[in-house]
Design an enzyme around this catalytic site. Structure first.
Site, PDB file in Angstrom:
ATOM      1  N   PRO A 188      29.173  42.105  35.101  1.00  0.00           N
ATOM      2  CA  PRO A 188      29.101  41.682  33.838  1.00  0.00           C
ATOM      3  C   PRO A 188      30.475  41.337  33.069  1.00  0.00           C
ATOM      4  CG  PRO A 188      27.851  43.555  33.785  1.00  0.00           C
ATOM      5  CD  PRO A 188      28.701  43.312  35.264  1.00  0.00           C
ATOM      6  N   PHE A 189      30.310  40.253  32.108  1.00  0.00           N
ATOM      7  CA  PHE A 189      31.574  39.895  31.343  1.00  0.00           C
ATOM      8  C   PHE A 189      32.660  39.064  32.297  1.00  0.00           C
ATOM      9  CE2 PHE A 189      29.753  43.313  29.050  1.00  0.00           C
ATOM     10  CZ  PHE A 189      28.907  42.823  28.091  1.00  0.00           C
ATOM     11  N   ARG A 190      32.182  38.480  33.380  1.00  0.00           N
ATOM     12  CA  ARG A 190      33.116  37.779  34.393  1.00  0.00           C
ATOM     13  C   ARG A 190      34.073  38.809  34.825  1.00  0.00           C
ATOM     14  NH1 ARG A 190      32.145  32.780  34.787  1.00  0.00           N
ATOM     15  NH2 ARG A 190      31.086  31.561  33.208  1.00  0.00           N
ATOM     16  N   LEU A 191      33.904  40.392  34.649  1.00  0.00           N
ATOM     17  CA  LEU A 191      34.716  41.238  35.444  1.00  0.00           C
ATOM     18  C   LEU A 191      34.294  41.626  36.977  1.00  0.00           C
ATOM     19  CD1 LEU A 191      34.930  43.850  32.422  1.00  0.00           C
ATOM     20  CD2 LEU A 191      36.637  41.879  32.925  1.00  0.00           C
ATOM     21  N   HIS A 192      34.528  40.349  37.637  1.00  0.00           N
ATOM     22  CA  HIS A 192      33.912  40.394  38.759  1.00  0.00           C
ATOM     23  C   HIS A 192      34.815  41.239  39.927  1.00  0.00           C
ATOM     24  CE1 HIS A 192      31.753  37.015  37.204  1.00  0.00           C
ATOM     25  NE2 HIS A 192      32.936  36.232  37.326  1.00  0.00           N
TER      26      HIS A 192
END
Length: 213
Positions: A188-192
């Protein structure tokens, strides 16, 4: 609506599925097996990047046909554009992206030709029409019309009849011996989540670490 600090923190609350492991080949096998059960078509499709003698990059989709601790294997006409580019620079990069899983694997490393026996065995396993097509197609070269290809296939089909179809001398396999393998998982939220394995050469041991997304 913009995410709050609490929203971002919640992205890490259930991080039990973070990427884990110390053998990148075993991990790749697990991910590929999972993709084969989820992807609608061609879970083994990968984007293959090469470069020509001037360094200009090129990319296209190919099929990964096998892998083991020696590397990742695909097949091609050596006289094709990718074959010529590899002849000039025997290095490549590839990525397999599985949209249904929201995961991808990146690979980089030197390239070598597979042994003739390995190429022969794989070629013999292909559908007969595909083997005829390998003889008929002058891959990557100009084609005047679709009918020209149809005629070439007909000529080769007549030439071989019902007999065996040997592997063309210009058709073989390539093995990428990775010095870089990255496992990427959407979060989520590009916190890959990114787990990277690197080594200075294919014979060296792996080093493993995470990267910022």
């Amino acid at each position: 609506m913009n995410p709050t600090n609490d929203d971002v923190n919640k992205a890490f609350e259930h991080d039990d599925d973070a990427i884990k492991g110390d053998d990148p080949f075993a991990m790749f096998g697990e991910w590929l097996a999972l993709a084969e059960g989820k992807e609608i078509n061609d879970a083994n499709a990968m984007a293959l990047a090469t470069s020509d003698a001037s360094g200009l990059p090129d990319v296209r989709m190919v099929l990964l046909k096998s892998f083991d601790h020696d590397g990742f294997v695909f097949y091609s006409n050596t006289e094709s554009q990718k074959g010529q580019e590899l002849a000039d620079n025997m290095q490549a990069a590839a990525v397999l992206h599985w949209k249904s899983l929201r995961r991808q694997v990146r690979i980089r490393g030197p390239v070598s030709l597979v042994a003739d026996a390995e190429a022969d065995a794989y070629f013999a396993s292909r559908a007969r029409a595909s083997r005829i097509g390998a003889w008929a197609s002058q891959q990557s070269r100009p084609l005047a019309s679709r009918m020209e290809l149809v005629k070439a296939v007909g000529i080769e089909a007549a030439r071989f009849g019902i007999g065996e179809i040997p592997r063309p001398p210009y058709w073989t396999g390539y093995r990428i011996a990775p010095v870089y393998i990255e496992f990427w998982m959407d979060k989520p939220f590009r916190l890959h989540d990114r787990l990277v394995f690197t080594r200075p050469s294919p014979a060296a041991p792996w080093r493993c670490g995470r990267r910022y997304p």
